[in-house]
Design a protein around this motif. Structure first.
Motif, PDB file in Angstrom:
ATOM      1  N   TYR A   1       2.546 106.840 -30.278  1.00 55.52           N
ATOM      2  CA  TYR A   1       3.728 106.965 -31.131  1.00 55.52           C
ATOM      3  C   TYR A   1       4.484 105.642 -31.216  1.00 55.52           C
ATOM      4  CZ  TYR A   1       3.233 112.015 -31.362  1.00 55.52           C
ATOM      5  OH  TYR A   1       2.764 113.281 -31.609  1.00 55.52           O
ATOM      6  N   TRP A   2       4.739 105.009 -30.072  1.00 58.29           N
ATOM      7  CA  TRP A   2       5.491 103.760 -30.141  1.00 58.29           C
ATOM      8  C   TRP A   2       4.625 102.597 -30.595  1.00 58.29           C
ATOM      9  CZ3 TRP A   2       3.819 100.116 -26.740  1.00 58.29           C
ATOM     10  CH2 TRP A   2       3.321 100.521 -25.505  1.00 58.29           C
ATOM     11  N   GLU A   3       3.292 102.656 -30.383  1.00 61.31           N
ATOM     12  CA  GLU A   3       2.418 101.626 -30.949  1.00 61.31           C
ATOM     13  C   GLU A   3       2.471 101.671 -32.470  1.00 61.31           C
ATOM     14  OE1 GLU A   3      -1.426 102.306 -29.221  1.00 61.31           O
ATOM     15  OE2 GLU A   3      -1.006 100.979 -27.524  1.00 61.31           O
ATOM     16  N   ASP A   4       2.459 102.869 -33.037  1.00 63.15           N
ATOM     17  CA  ASP A   4       2.585 103.008 -34.495  1.00 63.15           C
ATOM     18  C   ASP A   4       3.930 102.496 -34.981  1.00 63.15           C
ATOM     19  OD1 ASP A   4       0.054 104.075 -34.727  1.00 63.15           O
ATOM     20  OD2 ASP A   4       0.744 106.154 -34.882  1.00 63.15           O
ATOM     21  N   GLU A   5       4.969 102.693 -34.195  1.00 69.96           N
ATOM     22  CA  GLU A   5       6.303 102.234 -34.587  1.00 69.96           C
ATOM     23  C   GLU A   5       6.370 100.714 -34.670  1.00 69.96           C
ATOM     24  OE1 GLU A   5      10.180 102.685 -35.886  1.00 69.96           O
ATOM     25  OE2 GLU A   5       8.594 104.170 -35.695  1.00 69.96           O
ATOM     26  N   LEU A   6       5.544 100.017 -33.895  1.00 71.49           N
ATOM     27  CA  LEU A   6       5.519  98.557 -33.963  1.00 71.49           C
ATOM     28  C   LEU A   6       5.080  98.056 -35.342  1.00 71.49           C
ATOM     29  CD1 LEU A   6       3.984  97.736 -30.478  1.00 71.49           C
ATOM     30  CD2 LEU A   6       6.350  97.394 -31.201  1.00 71.49           C
ATOM     31  N   TYR A   7       4.389  98.895 -36.109  1.00 77.88           N
ATOM     32  CA  TYR A   7       3.935  98.534 -37.454  1.00 77.88           C
ATOM     33  C   TYR A   7       4.862  99.069 -38.542  1.00 77.88           C
ATOM     34  CZ  TYR A   7      -0.422  97.046 -35.304  1.00 77.88           C
ATOM     35  OH  TYR A   7      -1.351  96.404 -34.542  1.00 77.88           O
ATOM     36  N   SER A   8       5.951  99.706 -38.166  1.00 78.09           N
ATOM     37  CA  SER A   8       6.873 100.251 -39.165  1.00 78.09           C
ATOM     38  C   SER A   8       7.571  99.118 -39.909  1.00 78.09           C
ATOM     39  CB  SER A   8       7.923 101.149 -38.497  1.00 78.09           C
ATOM     40  OG  SER A   8       8.820 100.359 -37.732  1.00 78.09           O
ATOM     41  N   VAL A   9       8.071  99.419 -41.076  1.00 83.06           N
ATOM     42  CA  VAL A   9       8.786  98.425 -41.881  1.00 83.06           C
ATOM     43  C   VAL A   9       9.968  97.864 -41.096  1.00 83.06           C
ATOM     44  CG1 VAL A   9      10.151  98.088 -43.977  1.00 83.06           C
ATOM     45  CG2 VAL A   9       8.064  99.460 -44.058  1.00 83.06           C
TER      46      VAL A   9
ATOM     47  N   ASN B   1      20.592 104.984 -36.336  1.00 82.43           N
ATOM     48  CA  ASN B   1      19.311 105.647 -36.607  1.00 82.43           C
ATOM     49  C   ASN B   1      18.153 104.964 -35.883  1.00 82.43           C
ATOM     50  OD1 ASN B   1      19.507 103.382 -38.388  1.00 82.43           O
ATOM     51  ND2 ASN B   1      17.987 104.291 -39.732  1.00 82.43           N
ATOM     52  N   LEU B   2      18.194 103.643 -35.731  1.00 79.41           N
ATOM     53  CA  LEU B   2      17.128 102.945 -35.017  1.00 79.41           C
ATOM     54  C   LEU B   2      17.251 103.131 -33.505  1.00 79.41           C
ATOM     55  CD1 LEU B   2      16.873  99.651 -37.101  1.00 79.41           C
ATOM     56  CD2 LEU B   2      15.487 101.723 -37.281  1.00 79.41           C
ATOM     57  N   ALA B   3      18.466 103.137 -33.002  1.00 80.07           N
ATOM     58  CA  ALA B   3      18.671 103.395 -31.571  1.00 80.07           C
ATOM     59  C   ALA B   3      18.186 104.801 -31.222  1.00 80.07           C
ATOM     60  CB  ALA B   3      20.143 103.233 -31.219  1.00 80.07           C
ATOM     61  N   LYS B   4      18.473 105.761 -32.085  1.00 80.84           N
ATOM     62  CA  LYS B   4      18.025 107.133 -31.854  1.00 80.84           C
ATOM     63  C   LYS B   4      16.495 107.220 -31.896  1.00 80.84           C
ATOM     64  CE  LYS B   4      18.463 111.847 -33.389  1.00 80.84           C
ATOM     65  NZ  LYS B   4      18.558 112.714 -34.512  1.00 80.84           N
ATOM     66  N   ARG B   5      15.878 106.469 -32.813  1.00 79.96           N
ATOM     67  CA  ARG B   5      14.422 106.488 -32.916  1.00 79.96           C
ATOM     68  C   ARG B   5      13.787 105.975 -31.629  1.00 79.96           C
ATOM     69  NH1 ARG B   5      11.535 103.694 -37.936  1.00 79.96           N
ATOM     70  NH2 ARG B   5      13.174 104.865 -38.947  1.00 79.96           N
ATOM     71  N   ILE B   6      14.343 104.920 -31.040  1.00 82.33           N
ATOM     72  CA  ILE B   6      13.805 104.407 -29.775  1.00 82.33           C
ATOM     73  C   ILE B   6      13.955 105.454 -28.682  1.00 82.33           C
ATOM     74  CG2 ILE B   6      14.160 102.719 -27.928  1.00 82.33           C
ATOM     75  CD1 ILE B   6      14.736 100.639 -30.083  1.00 82.33           C
ATOM     76  N   GLU B   7      15.097 106.111 -28.621  1.00 85.21           N
ATOM     77  CA  GLU B   7      15.299 107.155 -27.613  1.00 85.21           C
ATOM     78  C   GLU B   7      14.279 108.275 -27.767  1.00 85.21           C
ATOM     79  OE1 GLU B   7      19.352 108.513 -27.501  1.00 85.21           O
ATOM     80  OE2 GLU B   7      20.109 106.464 -27.402  1.00 85.21           O
ATOM     81  N   GLU B   8      13.967 108.647 -29.008  1.00 87.62           N
ATOM     82  CA  GLU B   8      12.970 109.695 -29.249  1.00 87.62           C
ATOM     83  C   GLU B   8      11.576 109.241 -28.834  1.00 87.62           C
ATOM     84  OE1 GLU B   8      13.468 110.464 -33.398  1.00 87.62           O
ATOM     85  OE2 GLU B   8      15.260 111.693 -33.094  1.00 87.62           O
ATOM     86  N   LEU B   9      11.273 107.970 -29.000  1.00 89.68           N
ATOM     87  CA  LEU B   9       9.950 107.448 -28.656  1.00 89.68           C
ATOM     88  C   LEU B   9       9.741 107.336 -27.147  1.00 89.68           C
ATOM     89  CD1 LEU B   9       9.638 104.626 -31.317  1.00 89.68           C
ATOM     90  CD2 LEU B   9       8.276 106.706 -31.204  1.00 89.68           C
ATOM     91  N   LEU B  10      10.821 107.208 -26.380  1.00 93.91           N
ATOM     92  CA  LEU B  10      10.697 107.017 -24.940  1.00 93.91           C
ATOM     93  C   LEU B  10       9.960 108.151 -24.247  1.00 93.91           C
ATOM     94  CD1 LEU B  10      14.144 105.397 -24.089  1.00 93.91           C
ATOM     95  CD2 LEU B  10      11.895 104.328 -23.948  1.00 93.91           C
TER      96      LEU B  10
ATOM     97  N   GLY C   1       2.831  88.337 -26.878  1.00 88.64           N
ATOM     98  CA  GLY C   1       1.481  88.876 -26.847  1.00 88.64           C
ATOM     99  C   GLY C   1       1.085  89.463 -28.186  1.00 88.64           C
ATOM    100  N   PRO C   2      -0.182  89.779 -28.347  1.00 90.27           N
ATOM    101  CA  PRO C   2      -0.661  90.350 -29.607  1.00 90.27           C
ATOM    102  C   PRO C   2      -0.174  91.795 -29.779  1.00 90.27           C
ATOM    103  CG  PRO C   2      -2.405  90.395 -27.999  1.00 90.27           C
ATOM    104  CD  PRO C   2      -1.234  89.652 -27.366  1.00 90.27           C
ATOM    105  N   LEU C   3      -0.153  92.234 -31.006  1.00 95.98           N
ATOM    106  CA  LEU C   3       0.129  93.635 -31.281  1.00 95.98           C
ATOM    107  C   LEU C   3      -1.020  94.474 -30.767  1.00 95.98           C
ATOM    108  CD1 LEU C   3       1.433  93.401 -34.956  1.00 95.98           C
ATOM    109  CD2 LEU C   3       2.771  93.953 -32.945  1.00 95.98           C
ATOM    110  N   PRO C   4      -0.777  95.713 -30.412  1.00 97.96           N
ATOM    111  CA  PRO C   4      -1.874  96.574 -29.971  1.00 97.96           C
ATOM    112  C   PRO C   4      -2.884  96.760 -31.104  1.00 97.96           C
ATOM    113  CG  PRO C   4       0.193  97.787 -30.035  1.00 97.96           C
ATOM    114  CD  PRO C   4       0.504  96.381 -30.389  1.00 97.96           C
ATOM    115  N   GLY C   5      -4.127  96.954 -30.765  1.00 99.20           N
ATOM    116  CA  GLY C   5      -5.172  97.140 -31.772  1.00 99.20           C
ATOM    117  C   GLY C   5      -4.993  98.423 -32.561  1.00 99.20           C
TER     118      GLY C   5
END
Length: 60
Positions: free
Chosen positions: A24-32, A9-18, A54-58
């Motif tokens: 979308y992927w910046e928000d995913e960096l804050y996911s649980v 499920n996580l591998a699929k989520r990365i493929e969808e974010l590509l 590096g820092p997380l995106p703002g």
């Protein structure tokens, strides 16, 4: 996929974010999952060529 040790499920989520825009992927960096699963976090960073030290995106 970049990391065969990730759950499907996580591998699929990365493929969808590509194919999505940056927000979308910046928000995913804050996911649980990204905050609690180091393998998933590293796969995200590798997929989107982010600097792991590096820092997380703002937040918007």
């Amino acid at each position: 996929m970049h990391n065969d040790n990730l759950p499907a499920n996580l591998a699929k989520r990365i493929e969808e974010l590509l194919g999505r825009e940056t927000s979308y992927w910046e928000d995913e960096l804050y996911s649980v999952e990204a905050l609690t699963n180091l393998q998933y976090r590293q796969a995200l960073e590798k997929s989107f060529k982010l600097d792991p030290l590096g820092p997380l995106p703002g937040r918007r």
